[in-house]
Design an enzyme around this catalytic site. Structure first.
Site, PDB file in Angstrom:
ATOM      1  N   ASP A  24      49.958  24.072  37.071  1.00 39.90           N
ATOM      2  CA  ASP A  24      49.176  22.857  37.317  1.00 39.90           C
ATOM      3  C   ASP A  24      49.970  21.556  37.174  1.00 39.90           C
ATOM      4  OD1 ASP A  24      47.230  24.763  37.547  1.00 39.90           O
ATOM      5  OD2 ASP A  24      45.975  24.039  35.909  1.00 39.90           O
ATOM      6  N   ASP A  62      45.066  23.655  40.190  1.00 39.67           N
ATOM      7  CA  ASP A  62      43.628  23.450  40.015  1.00 39.67           C
ATOM      8  C   ASP A  62      43.075  22.946  41.349  1.00 39.67           C
ATOM      9  OD1 ASP A  62      42.284  24.079  37.682  1.00 39.67           O
ATOM     10  OD2 ASP A  62      42.022  22.007  37.049  1.00 39.67           O
ATOM     11  N   HIS A  64      39.366  22.111  42.672  1.00 39.31           N
ATOM     12  CA  HIS A  64      37.923  22.052  42.456  1.00 39.31           C
ATOM     13  C   HIS A  64      37.167  21.479  43.650  1.00 39.31           C
ATOM     14  CE1 HIS A  64      38.435  23.196  38.348  1.00 39.31           C
ATOM     15  NE2 HIS A  64      39.031  22.075  37.985  1.00 39.31           N
ATOM     16  N   HIS A  68      31.757  20.187  40.849  1.00 43.38           N
ATOM     17  CA  HIS A  68      32.127  21.371  40.072  1.00 43.38           C
ATOM     18  C   HIS A  68      31.410  21.376  38.730  1.00 43.38           C
ATOM     19  CE1 HIS A  68      34.803  24.164  37.821  1.00 43.38           C
ATOM     20  NE2 HIS A  68      34.761  24.790  38.977  1.00 43.38           N
ATOM     21  N   HIS A  97      38.369  15.863  38.629  1.00 47.14           N
ATOM     22  CA  HIS A  97      39.818  15.935  38.791  1.00 47.14           C
ATOM     23  C   HIS A  97      40.195  17.049  39.758  1.00 47.14           C
ATOM     24  CE1 HIS A  97      39.015  19.006  35.719  1.00 47.14           C
ATOM     25  NE2 HIS A  97      40.141  19.593  36.118  1.00 47.14           N
ATOM     26  N   LYS A 122      43.065  27.910  41.641  1.00 48.67           N
ATOM     27  CA  LYS A 122      42.023  28.372  40.729  1.00 48.67           C
ATOM     28  C   LYS A 122      41.009  27.258  40.525  1.00 48.67           C
ATOM     29  CE  LYS A 122      44.950  27.117  36.795  1.00 48.67           C
ATOM     30  NZ  LYS A 122      44.104  26.089  36.211  1.00 48.67           N
ATOM     31  N   CYS A 167      45.324  25.496  30.172  1.00 47.15           N
ATOM     32  CA  CYS A 167      45.713  26.411  31.263  1.00 47.15           C
ATOM     33  C   CYS A 167      46.951  27.230  30.944  1.00 47.15           C
ATOM     34  CB  CYS A 167      45.882  25.619  32.551  1.00 47.15           C
ATOM     35  SG  CYS A 167      44.327  24.840  33.087  1.00 47.15           S
TER      36      CYS A 167
END
Length: 220
Positions: A24, A62, A64, A68, A97, A122, A167
């Site tokens: 990330d 990440d 999203h 979310h 984010h 993810k 993470c």
């Protein structure tokens, strides 16, 4: 402390059974981003130097959707860093984010790992958060990373990136539980440290024998 030099000669990263997972390293996690990790920008040049010594490199992202479930804005009356209960367990609420396709979700400026072979996205399920690069937060929905590593014959992973106490540590714990020899390059990570999250993450990693080392152990 003298500056680290690029890896000279074959190190552990030259082993085809070993992979570096950079977690990330995205704009929203850098200073000035929507969920800034203090000092996150310092990880990027070190990540580049580490990656240069690894034959196998994986990037995670990440990713999203709008609305979310982990966003405080999705829950009227709730504030950032509030804790709520969801069907899969406790959930910290974050600022919006790493929205799919936005500049904040892009990889960090200066990240230079052209030989990375895989990007694992993810957190793209709207109703499930994701810290680990192996499982979504319900702990049953896989990302497919474990299968990828096994099919590639990889049995050892090194992790670095953002944030250590979320993470990175969740990924490390899952890697160890899957039977991979797992290392976290501690000074190539940075932490958020919300309500003791860093101490808890270190304890979780210790419990499953995740090994911690410094970048200098890999760079000479």
């Amino acid at each position: 402390m003298a500056p680290l030099k690029p890896t000279a000669g074959p190190g552990p990263g030259a082993d085809p059974r070993t992979a570096l997972i950079l977690v990330d390293l995205q704009v929203d996690f850098l200073p000035g981003g929507a969920l800034a990790v203090p000092g996150g920008h310092d990880v990027v040049p070190l990540a580049n130097r580490l990656a240069a010594g690894f034959r196998n490199v994986i990037l995670t992202q990440d990713w999203h959707p709008q609305g979310h479930i982990s966003f405080a804005s999705t829950h009227p009356g709730r504030a950032i860093y509030d804790m709520i209960d969801l069907p899969y367990g406790p959930q910290i609420l974050w600022p919006d984010h790493c929205l799919q396709g936005t500049p904040g979700a892009a990889f960090a400026p200066g990240l230079d790992v052209p030989h990375a072979q895989l990007v694992v996205r993810k957190g793209h399920h709207k109703a499930i958060d994701s810290y680990s690069t192996f499982y979504e937060a319900d702990r049953t929905t896989p990302t497919g990373l474990a299968g990828y590593l096994r099919e590639r014959g990889i049995d050892t992973v090194y992790l670095a990136g953002l944030a250590l106490d979320f993470c990175v540590s969740w990924s490390a714990v899952d890697a160890a539980r899957h039977g991979f020899t797992t290392y976290v390059i501690e000074d190539a990570c940075r932490s958020i440290d919300v309500d003791g999250s860093l101490a808890a993450a270190l304890a979780d990693m210790d419990r499953v024998a995740v090994r911690r080392l410094a970048a200098a152990d890999l760079l000479t």
